[in-house]
Motif scaffolding. Structure first.
Motif, PDB file in Angstrom:
ATOM      1  N   ARG A   1       0.461   5.509   0.497  1.00  0.00           N
ATOM      2  CA  ARG A   1      -0.450   6.589   0.887  1.00  0.00           C
ATOM      3  C   ARG A   1       0.280   7.912   0.739  1.00  0.00           C
ATOM      4  O   ARG A   1       1.441   8.034   1.133  1.00  0.00           O
TER       5      ARG A   1
ATOM      6  N   SER B   1      -3.962   0.797  -3.854  1.00  0.00           N
ATOM      7  CA  SER B   1      -4.165  -0.580  -3.428  1.00  0.00           C
ATOM      8  C   SER B   1      -2.976  -1.445  -3.840  1.00  0.00           C
ATOM      9  O   SER B   1      -2.467  -1.316  -4.955  1.00  0.00           O
TER      10      SER B   1
ATOM     11  N   CYS C   1     -15.015   9.275   1.120  1.00  0.00           N
ATOM     12  CA  CYS C   1     -14.375   8.178   1.862  1.00  0.00           C
ATOM     13  C   CYS C   1     -14.245   8.604   3.322  1.00  0.00           C
ATOM     14  O   CYS C   1     -14.040   9.779   3.623  1.00  0.00           O
TER      15      CYS C   1
ATOM     16  N   CYS D   1     -13.085   4.187  -3.114  1.00  0.00           N
ATOM     17  CA  CYS D   1     -12.320   4.194  -1.867  1.00  0.00           C
ATOM     18  C   CYS D   1     -11.622   2.847  -1.688  1.00  0.00           C
ATOM     19  O   CYS D   1     -12.122   1.820  -2.131  1.00  0.00           O
ATOM     20  N   TYR D   2     -10.481   2.879  -1.014  1.00  0.00           N
ATOM     21  CA  TYR D   2      -9.788   1.664  -0.601  1.00  0.00           C
ATOM     22  C   TYR D   2      -9.250   1.946   0.799  1.00  0.00           C
ATOM     23  O   TYR D   2      -8.669   3.005   1.030  1.00  0.00           O
ATOM     24  N   ASN D   3      -9.445   1.048   1.718  1.00  0.00           N
ATOM     25  CA  ASN D   3      -9.081   1.287   3.127  1.00  0.00           C
ATOM     26  C   ASN D   3      -9.615   2.636   3.607  1.00  0.00           C
ATOM     27  O   ASN D   3      -8.937   3.379   4.306  1.00  0.00           O
TER      28      ASN D   3
ATOM     29  N   ASN E   1      -9.054   6.095  -3.674  1.00  0.00           N
ATOM     30  CA  ASN E   1      -8.225   5.089  -4.321  1.00  0.00           C
ATOM     31  C   ASN E   1      -7.583   5.649  -5.588  1.00  0.00           C
ATOM     32  O   ASN E   1      -8.277   6.011  -6.534  1.00  0.00           O
TER      33      ASN E   1
ATOM     34  N   THR F   1       0.833  -1.195   0.000  1.00  0.00           N
ATOM     35  CA  THR F   1       0.000   0.000   0.000  1.00  0.00           C
ATOM     36  C   THR F   1       0.869   1.247   0.000  1.00  0.00           C
ATOM     37  O   THR F   1       1.890   1.305   0.678  1.00  0.00           O
TER      38      THR F   1
ATOM     39  N   ASN G   1       0.920  -0.926  -9.271  1.00  0.00           N
ATOM     40  CA  ASN G   1       1.295  -0.442  -7.937  1.00  0.00           C
ATOM     41  C   ASN G   1       2.740   0.049  -7.873  1.00  0.00           C
ATOM     42  O   ASN G   1       2.996   1.134  -7.347  1.00  0.00           O
TER      43      ASN G   1
ATOM     44  N   TYR H   1      -4.551   9.954   0.209  1.00  0.00           N
ATOM     45  CA  TYR H   1      -4.956   9.144  -0.928  1.00  0.00           C
ATOM     46  C   TYR H   1      -4.169   7.840  -0.868  1.00  0.00           C
ATOM     47  O   TYR H   1      -3.057   7.809  -0.349  1.00  0.00           O
TER      48      TYR H   1
END
Length: 104
Positions: free
Chosen positions: A37, A59, A50, A89-91, A95, A35, A65, A56
């Motif tokens: 951020r 994933s 979110c 959204c992710y976590n 995203n 991940t 990635n 931000y």
């Protein structure tokens, strides 16, 4: 801000939006996964509302990635502006599914 609608067989599947051009002031990697951020100096852009408005996220499951990690780290280090392509959204954070970089 730009908005694009992805279509398949004439049916809207997702709304993808881009942030305004921003400067990154935070870069973090996941503790146990890939991940990434980031956060910016400018106002937070949260088109899907979110629940965690502290940055931000990329994933770890996205095929790009490592490319995103490199692009974001480069922009963070050089101070170049980024425009983030956001899809849902992710976590609980917006995203990132794409990154544009430009010289200020």
């Amino acid at each position: 801000m730009a908005t694009a609608v992805v279509l398949s067989s004439g049916v809207a599947q997702a709304t993808i939006q881009t942030t305004p051009w921003v400067h990154l002031n935070f870069y973090s990697t996941g503790w146990t996964d890939a991940t990434i951020r980031v956060n910016s100096r400018e106002a937070f852009f949260n088109p899907e509302n979110c629940s965690s408005p502290d940055g931000y996220i990329v994933s770890p499951s996205l095929p790009g990635n490592t490319n995103f990690a490199s692009a974001l780290l480069t922009a963070y280090t050089t101070g170049d502006q980024v425009q983030l392509v956001i899809d849902g959204c992710y976590n609980s954070r917006p995203n990132i599914i794409g990154v544009y970089i430009r010289k200020p």
